[in-house]
Design a protein around this motif. Sequence first.
Motif: not given
Length: 330
Positions: A320-329, A16-20, A10-14
Amino acid sequence: MSISFFDAADVERFLPFDRAMDALEEALRGDANGVAINPEDDGPRLFSDAPDGEFLLMPAQGPTYSGVKALTVAPNNPERGFEKIQGLYILYSSDTLTPVAVLEGASLTAIRTPAVTLSAVRQLANLAPEGSEIPAAPRVLIFGAGVQALSHARAAALVFPGASFDIVGRRPERIADLITALSEAQETAGLTVRDRTSEADQAVREADVIICVTSASDPLFDGNLVQNHAIVAAAGTHGLERREVDDALIGRADLFVEGRGSAQRENGNFATALSADDWQANPPKNLQDLAQGNATRTPGKPAFYSGVGMSWEDLVCASAIATTEIEGDS
């Protein structure tokens, strides 16, 4: 109370390096409410003895989320087939201090660390004086062949498409495994990767970007061999007794750090080259200086960046991971 759990996949999926990298730079510039993270406000990491290793706690707070990474560091684990660093990240709501997520910690570290390093490197590349630009297809030299070497190579391939990679390491079998892993990773398939251990000095002379991710106690190469336009990044060690580069490089390079306080406390790369007066009178620029456009490079000088890992970086990435998951992105 519902607490989300993010395993390594999940961490790697949500994240990616460029998003981080983007999330880290955005946090340093300031969010939508004008709240910017200042690395100098980050508290010291907390170390405690553990059986055959040590515990490491890294707490950080922010306006929306706060968190703590709880890790174990076991230096003998790689020889036993286990990871050197393992642990969990716990993310809390800053409003209520209610736990909202738990993340697998080693995978978070494996993404956060190269994201910080390559964020610094790409910004330093953008600051190159005229005539000192990094080539479009640079030669990237990596010292080290472990998990962080692989992660840094994958992140560097995103920042420098078309780069070729040279590897210098202590164990031929680990270098072979690293080259195989890079050839199998989707974003790095087809990379030119060579083992340059037997000709390390020549590899340093040729490199445009040098990334050090080892547990070395002594400098890995002669800093006088580094090209004037090159960027060197060292992110493999922590502790004033450990270092990856020598005073020759420190003396001739433009210097950049994660945070000045953390570097002075923990970064052995600067321990003998910079005095207490140097840290006061002419301290290196930090990551916030880079992100906010308050840094420059000197013509004819290489750039050197070094970090030891800071708590705010994990908080930004976990958020960033939590926000992405909450937004469904996803």
